[in-house]
Write an enzyme that holds these catalytic residues in place. Structure first.
Site, mmCIF file in Angstrom:
data_model
loop_
_atom_site.group_PDB
_atom_site.id
_atom_site.type_symbol
_atom_site.label_atom_id
_atom_site.label_comp_id
_atom_site.label_asym_id
_atom_site.label_seq_id
_atom_site.Cartn_x
_atom_site.Cartn_y
_atom_site.Cartn_z
ATOM 1 N N HIS A 171 41.272 48.451 38.960
ATOM 2 C CA HIS A 171 40.079 48.882 39.714
ATOM 3 C C HIS A 171 38.921 47.887 39.566
ATOM 4 O O HIS A 171 37.771 48.268 39.725
ATOM 5 C CB HIS A 171 39.607 50.279 39.276
ATOM 6 C CG HIS A 171 40.699 51.281 39.147
ATOM 7 N ND1 HIS A 171 41.061 52.138 40.166
ATOM 8 C CD2 HIS A 171 41.545 51.545 38.118
ATOM 9 C CE1 HIS A 171 42.072 52.896 39.768
ATOM 10 N NE2 HIS A 171 42.388 52.549 38.529
ATOM 11 N N SER A 292 24.925 23.892 49.529
ATOM 12 C CA SER A 292 24.200 24.569 50.594
ATOM 13 C C SER A 292 23.146 23.620 51.135
ATOM 14 O O SER A 292 22.582 22.821 50.394
ATOM 15 C CB SER A 292 23.538 25.832 50.041
ATOM 16 O OG SER A 292 22.424 26.175 50.844
ATOM 17 N N LYS A 298 23.371 25.734 44.797
ATOM 18 C CA LYS A 298 24.646 26.345 45.157
ATOM 19 C C LYS A 298 25.851 25.440 44.980
ATOM 20 O O LYS A 298 25.790 24.246 45.214
ATOM 21 C CB LYS A 298 24.597 26.766 46.635
ATOM 22 C CG LYS A 298 23.603 27.882 46.896
ATOM 23 C CD LYS A 298 24.196 29.218 46.603
ATOM 24 C CE LYS A 298 24.910 29.707 47.853
ATOM 25 N NZ LYS A 298 25.355 31.085 47.682
ATOM 26 N N GLU A 305 37.616 30.552 50.042
ATOM 27 C CA GLU A 305 37.237 31.500 51.108
ATOM 28 C C GLU A 305 38.060 31.270 52.375
ATOM 29 O O GLU A 305 38.493 32.217 53.040
ATOM 30 C CB GLU A 305 35.748 31.363 51.411
ATOM 31 C CG GLU A 305 34.857 31.771 50.240
ATOM 32 C CD GLU A 305 33.434 31.253 50.422
ATOM 33 O OE1 GLU A 305 32.737 31.783 51.290
ATOM 34 O OE2 GLU A 305 33.028 30.322 49.721
#
Ligand code: ARG
Length: 473
Positions: A171, A292, A298, A305
């Protein structure tokens, strides 16, 4: 239209003879051509088409259907076309609709009328079934190799981390401590099944449909076994109708590819989570991250992704082809021309994802301190306490579970972890608890105790690694 002066794009062969001109007197509408044309994508079958034609021509000559002069001219012409394609000089032309007619039309330009004999005892129906099957078979083989390369990258990363602690989750809540090596090896198992699915599919699909002709077989004395062998197939397909109607070899690979992409996506998702400063379990170098344009701090795991997202392409491709096939009566229908784009796209996406994931896994640096700290957090050794109560005091597991729950509640109230809970507190819950209990409450001890086959004890993890190193090429 057979008149050589007439312009009948799409059905006109070099020299002006329409491919099916005998039956037709008008040229197709522009929209008909637009929807019919497939050369833009089936040009990817050029090498397979030439290989099939070579095997077919050689066989036709051997069984006496065409003369050796014609066969020699055809083979020479096919070689010339092969060179043109390799050098990027081949004139792919929309007016010849697909790869099969482009090659035949070019052959006629190069060698003259003998080209017209190549299509004896053959139809575009068995021709495309053959070309596509060879393409999918080769792609399945490549994919199998790429999956194994990824497995090797995972094994190499797991080996030095067979004992590196990390939290195991259910979980996405801390569950029980495991090791980073153990976690990576879970993916080696998944990808092993994926590789197996491609290997199975490859074995099943390795039958040659060439010689089924349009659908019913051929009246010529063709030797289907000879062409099958020449093209690396185990045998010819056994039923001519099935030969031209079947696309489940592609569906099976898209299904196997979808499962593999789902596995890739799960690993990608974990890397995304581990990369967050909140977790901070792993680092990726600049090689597999992006910055970024506005936020200078970043470092984004874009490759992970994108791999996660590409699973959508695989599942979409499977769905696309399944929907194309599901209502088709036997045998060939033009719908089946739509088999190629989803299949090409799916393999392109999968191959790129597998390569990128292997690169990312090699690039991945775990941060053992962060993982070890997290491994002990969240009362992750509560099960070890319950197991100790069962083992040492003979309690029923349900009673042990209850007492442990109370111990966790107490630790929470005191703001400490389980190993930090004073003995008196534990004895208040069960007087027979002794100081020996602390031996099992650290994450190291927890992990070391999981010695059952396939468990997370470092020696078990090392055994898994050893087995895979012996299995992988
Ligand atoms: N371009 C066609 C395809 O991909 C080749 C087969 C055409 N056969 C036919 N009977 N029209 O399916």
């Amino acid at each position: 239209m057979t008149d050589s002066s007439s312009d009948t794009p799409n059905t006109t062969q070099a020299g002006g003879q329409a491919m099916w001109g005998g039956r037709f007197s008008d040229k197709p509408a522009e929209l008909m051509q637009a929807i019919n044309v497939s050369i833009g994508f089936d040009k990817r079958l050029a090498a397979q088409d030439l290989a099939g034609s070579r095997a077919h021509a050689a066989m036709l000559q051997k069984v006496g259907v065409i003369t050796s002069e014609d066969a020699a001219a055809i083979l020479k012409g096919l070689d010339a076309i092969g060179r043109e394609i390799e050098d990027g000089r081949f004139p792919f032309r929309e007016e010849f609709e697909d790869i099969h007619m482009n090659v035949e039309a070019r052959l006629r330009e190069l060698i003259g009328p003998a080209a017209g004999r190549l299509h004896t005892a053959r139809s575009r129906n068995d021709q495309v079934a053959l070309d596509f099957r060879i393409w999918v078979r080769d792609a399945a083989e490549r994919t199998h190799g790429l999956i194994q390369a990824l497995q090797k990258a995972l094994v190499a990363k797991a080996e030095p981390h067979a004992a590196t602690l990390m939290p195991g989750f259910t979980h996405l809540q801390p569950a029980q401590p495991v090791t980073f090596g153990h976690h990576l090896m879970a993916y080696v198992e998944m990808f092993g099944r994926d590789a197996g699915r491609f290997a199975d599919a490859r074995t099943r699909m390795n039958e040659s449909p060439l010689g089924a002709a349009a659908l019913a077989g051929s009246p010529f004395p063709i030797d289907r076994h000879a062409t099958a062998t020449a093209l690396g197939f185990d045998r010819p397909t056994a039923n001519s109708l099935d030969s031209v109607a079947d696309r489940d070899f592609a569906l099976e690979c898209l299904a196997a590819g979808s499962v593999c992409a789902i596995h890739l996506s799960r690993l990608a998702e974990e890397i995304v989570i581990w990369m967050t400063p909140q977790f901070g379990f792993v680092r990726l170098t600049d090689a597999f991250t992006t910055g970024s344009s506005i936020m200078p701090q970043k470092k984004n795991p874009d490759a992970a992704e994108l791999i996660r997202a590409k699973a959508g392409r695989l599942l979409g491709s499977f769905t696309q082809l399944a929907v194309v096939m599901k209502g088709l009566p036997l045998t060939y229908s033009k719908d089946m021309q739509e088999d190629k784009v989803p299949t090409f796209e799916a393999f392109d996406a999968l191959e790129l994802s597998l390569r990128a994931m292997a690169g990312m896994v090699a690039d991945l640096e775990p941060v053992p301190d962060r993982m070890a700290a997290a491994a002990g957090a969240g009362y992750a050794t509560a099960t070890d306490l319950a197991d100790w109560l069962v083992r040492e005091l003979g309690l029923a597991f349900r009673d042990a579970h209850h007492i442990t729950g109370a111990a966790v509640k107490r630790a929470e109230a005191l703001g400490c972890d389980l190993p930090g809970l004073p003995l008196a507190e534990l004895q208040a819950l069960e007087p027979r608890i002794s100081a020996g209990v602390y031996d099992v409450l650290t994450p190291q001890a927890s992990v070391a105790s999981r010695t059952s086959y396939g468990g997370t004890a470092p020696d078990q993890v090392r055994a898994q690694i050893k087995r895979w190193k012996e299995t992988l090429p």
